[in-house]
Design a protein around this motif. Structure first.
Motif, PDB file in Angstrom:
ATOM      1  N   ILE A  64       0.824  -1.209   0.000  1.00 55.94           N
ATOM      2  CA  ILE A  64       0.000   0.000   0.000  1.00 55.94           C
ATOM      3  C   ILE A  64       0.858   1.258   0.000  1.00 55.94           C
ATOM      4  O   ILE A  64       0.717   2.119  -0.863  1.00 55.94           O
ATOM      5  CB  ILE A  64      -0.955   0.022   1.213  1.00 55.94           C
ATOM      6  CG1 ILE A  64      -2.021  -1.047   1.056  1.00 55.94           C
ATOM      7  CG2 ILE A  64      -1.615   1.397   1.358  1.00 55.94           C
ATOM      8  CD1 ILE A  64      -2.974  -1.141   2.234  1.00 55.94           C
ATOM      9  N   ASN A  65       1.747   1.372   0.959  1.00 54.94           N
ATOM     10  CA  ASN A  65       2.514   2.606   1.148  1.00 54.94           C
ATOM     11  C   ASN A  65       3.893   2.506   0.511  1.00 54.94           C
ATOM     12  O   ASN A  65       4.742   1.742   0.978  1.00 54.94           O
ATOM     13  CB  ASN A  65       2.651   2.911   2.644  1.00 54.94           C
ATOM     14  CG  ASN A  65       1.314   3.168   3.287  1.00 54.94           C
ATOM     15  OD1 ASN A  65       0.527   3.954   2.782  1.00 54.94           O
ATOM     16  ND2 ASN A  65       1.043   2.480   4.384  1.00 54.94           N
ATOM     17  N   GLY A  71       0.133   1.839  -3.538  1.00 54.97           N
ATOM     18  CA  GLY A  71      -0.710   0.774  -4.046  1.00 54.97           C
ATOM     19  C   GLY A  71      -2.071   1.230  -4.537  1.00 54.97           C
ATOM     20  O   GLY A  71      -2.535   0.796  -5.593  1.00 54.97           O
ATOM     21  N   PHE A  72      -2.717   2.119  -3.791  1.00 60.10           N
ATOM     22  CA  PHE A  72      -4.040   2.574  -4.222  1.00 60.10           C
ATOM     23  C   PHE A  72      -3.955   3.435  -5.480  1.00 60.10           C
ATOM     24  O   PHE A  72      -4.824   3.343  -6.355  1.00 60.10           O
ATOM     25  CB  PHE A  72      -4.764   3.315  -3.097  1.00 60.10           C
ATOM     26  CG  PHE A  72      -5.184   2.396  -1.972  1.00 60.10           C
ATOM     27  CD1 PHE A  72      -6.053   1.342  -2.212  1.00 60.10           C
ATOM     28  CD2 PHE A  72      -4.701   2.582  -0.694  1.00 60.10           C
ATOM     29  CE1 PHE A  72      -6.447   0.479  -1.190  1.00 60.10           C
ATOM     30  CE2 PHE A  72      -5.087   1.738   0.339  1.00 60.10           C
ATOM     31  CZ  PHE A  72      -5.959   0.683   0.088  1.00 60.10           C
ATOM     32  N   MET A  93      -3.277  -7.350  -2.247  1.00 62.42           N
ATOM     33  CA  MET A  93      -2.631  -6.275  -1.490  1.00 62.42           C
ATOM     34  C   MET A  93      -2.032  -6.885  -0.238  1.00 62.42           C
ATOM     35  O   MET A  93      -2.698  -7.631   0.482  1.00 62.42           O
ATOM     36  CB  MET A  93      -3.609  -5.168  -1.146  1.00 62.42           C
ATOM     37  CG  MET A  93      -4.059  -4.432  -2.389  1.00 62.42           C
ATOM     38  SD  MET A  93      -4.713  -2.801  -2.084  1.00 62.42           S
ATOM     39  CE  MET A  93      -3.238  -1.820  -2.096  1.00 62.42           C
ATOM     40  N   SER A  95       0.056  -5.791   3.257  1.00 61.74           N
ATOM     41  CA  SER A  95       0.368  -4.610   4.045  1.00 61.74           C
ATOM     42  C   SER A  95       0.537  -4.962   5.508  1.00 61.74           C
ATOM     43  O   SER A  95       0.032  -5.976   5.985  1.00 61.74           O
ATOM     44  CB  SER A  95      -0.746  -3.571   3.902  1.00 61.74           C
ATOM     45  OG  SER A  95      -0.435  -2.419   4.639  1.00 61.74           O
ATOM     46  N   ASP A 102      -7.936   1.034   5.261  1.00 62.54           N
ATOM     47  CA  ASP A 102      -7.116   0.438   4.199  1.00 62.54           C
ATOM     48  C   ASP A 102      -7.682  -0.909   3.772  1.00 62.54           C
ATOM     49  O   ASP A 102      -7.786  -1.206   2.582  1.00 62.54           O
ATOM     50  CB  ASP A 102      -5.668   0.267   4.655  1.00 62.54           C
ATOM     51  CG  ASP A 102      -4.889   1.574   4.670  1.00 62.54           C
ATOM     52  OD1 ASP A 102      -5.341   2.547   4.033  1.00 62.54           O
ATOM     53  OD2 ASP A 102      -3.826   1.611   5.311  1.00 62.54           O
ATOM     54  N   ALA A 106      -9.302  -1.604   0.055  1.00 60.62           N
ATOM     55  CA  ALA A 106      -8.771  -2.667  -0.796  1.00 60.62           C
ATOM     56  C   ALA A 106      -9.872  -3.651  -1.177  1.00 60.62           C
ATOM     57  O   ALA A 106      -9.997  -4.037  -2.341  1.00 60.62           O
ATOM     58  CB  ALA A 106      -7.629  -3.394  -0.087  1.00 60.62           C
TER      59      ALA A 106
END
Length: 143
Positions: A64-65, A71-72, A93, A95, A102, A106
């Motif tokens: 994600i980060n 990721g988004f 995903m 994370s 989050d 997702a």
């Protein structure tokens, strides 16, 4: 279960990529592993494959980060590619995020197959590969 051709790891953490690469190699379930250190690099790799008419990675494990493109943001740009349903990747995903938002974001994204905590575990890898093969008619008996 026959191996798949390619898995794409998208994570800015070198140790995580190394650990996930080892898990995938040890499983013997993927012929090739590509690594991108952010969403932009992953998107460029996919666009390059499309432009050259190369097969896309079948599975993407997406953090994600990340810097440059998380990721988004990757998912938003990936959606714009407009790939036909049969050509869409299975995106998982991964994370360490404990934020419910989050997980919910997702799970609400139509391009995300599932959300899983890091690190990738062999059981999750095998589950996702089996799901890919089921969806694409390449079950355990397929050669």
């Amino acid at each position: 279960m026959t191996p798949i051709n390619r898995i794409l790891l998208v994570d800015d953490d070198a140790v995580t990529n190394l650990m996930h690469t080892r898990i995938i190699r040890k499983s013997g379930k993927a012929a090739h592993i590509d690594v991108a250190t952010d969403g932009l690099q992953a998107l460029e790799l996919i666009k390059s494959d499309l432009a050259a008419a190369r097969a896309l990675p079948e599975l993407v494990f997406l953090d994600i980060n990340m810097p440059r493109m998380g990721g988004f943001e990757f998912l938003e740009e990936y959606a714009k590619l407009g790939l036909p349903v049969g050509e869409q990747l299975i995106i998982v995903m991964l994370s360490t995020s404990l934020l419910h938002a989050d997980h919910a974001r997702a799970e609400a994204d139509p391009h995300v197959h599932s959300f899983s905590d890091k690190p990738l575990r062999t059981e999750k890898l095998l589950e996702v590969i089996a799901e890919y093969q089921r969806l694409h008619g390449r079950g355990a008996d397929a050669a």
